[in-house]
Design a protein around this motif. Sequence first.
Motif, PDB file in Angstrom:
ATOM      1  N   SER A   1      40.825  38.092  25.637  1.00 29.98           N
ATOM      2  CA  SER A   1      40.343  37.398  26.845  1.00 29.98           C
ATOM      3  C   SER A   1      41.380  36.423  27.381  1.00 29.98           C
ATOM      4  O   SER A   1      41.431  36.171  28.581  1.00 29.98           O
TER       5      SER A   1
ATOM      6  N   ARG B   1      35.327  46.279  26.059  1.00 27.52           N
ATOM      7  CA  ARG B   1      34.181  45.469  25.613  1.00 27.52           C
ATOM      8  C   ARG B   1      34.379  43.999  25.978  1.00 27.52           C
ATOM      9  O   ARG B   1      33.445  43.314  26.372  1.00 27.52           O
TER      10      ARG B   1
ATOM     11  N   THR C   1      33.749  43.500  29.617  1.00 26.04           N
ATOM     12  CA  THR C   1      32.302  43.493  29.845  1.00 26.04           C
ATOM     13  C   THR C   1      31.717  42.126  29.504  1.00 26.04           C
ATOM     14  O   THR C   1      30.905  41.587  30.261  1.00 26.04           O
ATOM     15  N   LYS C   2      32.148  41.550  28.374  1.00 24.13           N
ATOM     16  CA  LYS C   2      31.659  40.217  27.985  1.00 24.13           C
ATOM     17  C   LYS C   2      32.048  39.174  29.027  1.00 24.13           C
ATOM     18  O   LYS C   2      31.244  38.308  29.371  1.00 24.13           O
TER      19      LYS C   2
ATOM     20  N   ARG D   1      32.616  39.650  32.193  1.00 25.30           N
ATOM     21  CA  ARG D   1      31.791  39.875  33.388  1.00 25.30           C
ATOM     22  C   ARG D   1      30.387  39.307  33.182  1.00 25.30           C
ATOM     23  O   ARG D   1      29.823  38.669  34.064  1.00 25.30           O
ATOM     24  N   GLU D   2      29.816  39.515  31.990  1.00 29.19           N
ATOM     25  CA  GLU D   2      28.477  38.988  31.698  1.00 29.19           C
ATOM     26  C   GLU D   2      28.474  37.465  31.712  1.00 29.19           C
ATOM     27  O   GLU D   2      27.549  36.850  32.236  1.00 29.19           O
ATOM     28  N   MET D   3      29.524  36.850  31.161  1.00 28.33           N
ATOM     29  CA  MET D   3      29.591  35.385  31.157  1.00 28.33           C
ATOM     30  C   MET D   3      29.682  34.857  32.578  1.00 28.33           C
ATOM     31  O   MET D   3      29.039  33.861  32.914  1.00 28.33           O
TER      32      MET D   3
ATOM     33  N   THR E   1      28.539  36.315  35.275  1.00 27.24           N
ATOM     34  CA  THR E   1      27.233  36.529  35.902  1.00 27.24           C
ATOM     35  C   THR E   1      26.242  35.478  35.431  1.00 27.24           C
ATOM     36  O   THR E   1      25.499  34.911  36.226  1.00 27.24           O
ATOM     37  N   ASP E   2      26.247  35.195  34.115  1.00 31.41           N
ATOM     38  CA  ASP E   2      25.349  34.177  33.564  1.00 31.41           C
ATOM     39  C   ASP E   2      25.633  32.811  34.180  1.00 31.41           C
ATOM     40  O   ASP E   2      24.717  32.086  34.556  1.00 31.41           O
ATOM     41  N   SER E   3      26.917  32.454  34.296  1.00 27.46           N
ATOM     42  CA  SER E   3      27.246  31.130  34.832  1.00 27.46           C
ATOM     43  C   SER E   3      26.902  31.054  36.312  1.00 27.46           C
ATOM     44  O   SER E   3      26.491  30.009  36.802  1.00 27.46           O
TER      45      SER E   3
END
Length: 172
Positions: A13, A113, A116-117, A119-121, A123-125
């Motif tokens: 990352s 992977r 993807t993580k 992108r999810e973080m 979206t969550d933020s």
Amino acid sequence: MSNEIIIPDEIISSKIYLIREQKVMLDRDLAELYAVETKQLKRQVRRNMERFPEDFMFELSQQEFEILRSQFGTSNWGGTRYMPMAFTEQGVAMLSTVLNSPTAIKVSIQIIRVFTKVREMLTDSLGMKLEIEEIKKKLTNHSKNIELVFNYLDELMDKKGNTEPRKKIGYK
């Protein structure tokens, strides 16, 4: 135990950059993760350019390269003759097919992977930011309503002070 290649997610990352409004990884970082030379990775990509449209991979402009180099602080790029290639998540997936080694396949899966993580973080933020904005709006409205109530109370107190004493009624 299998020949599992494990690279910490934090390392991967830390090699994801935002360039041209896209999350990308640079050729030299990918070559390092795949345990190949950068020139070998670039050679394979150039031999298979039809697999790498602009939304999979692009070369940095001179200005983008200078900005990126200044962010690193020191020039450990050596004598770069060609601008670095930046690979999107789809480009990373395609890289494993052109490098065609078990290492490349395993590392690509791990990198995807991590993408993807990330992108999810994000979206969550974003969801959290929207909720915080909604709470701020409610608090602002509550503050206005409370202020209005106090204004009415002040008016009532002022009226009470300005009126003449009432005449008592009832039994004396």
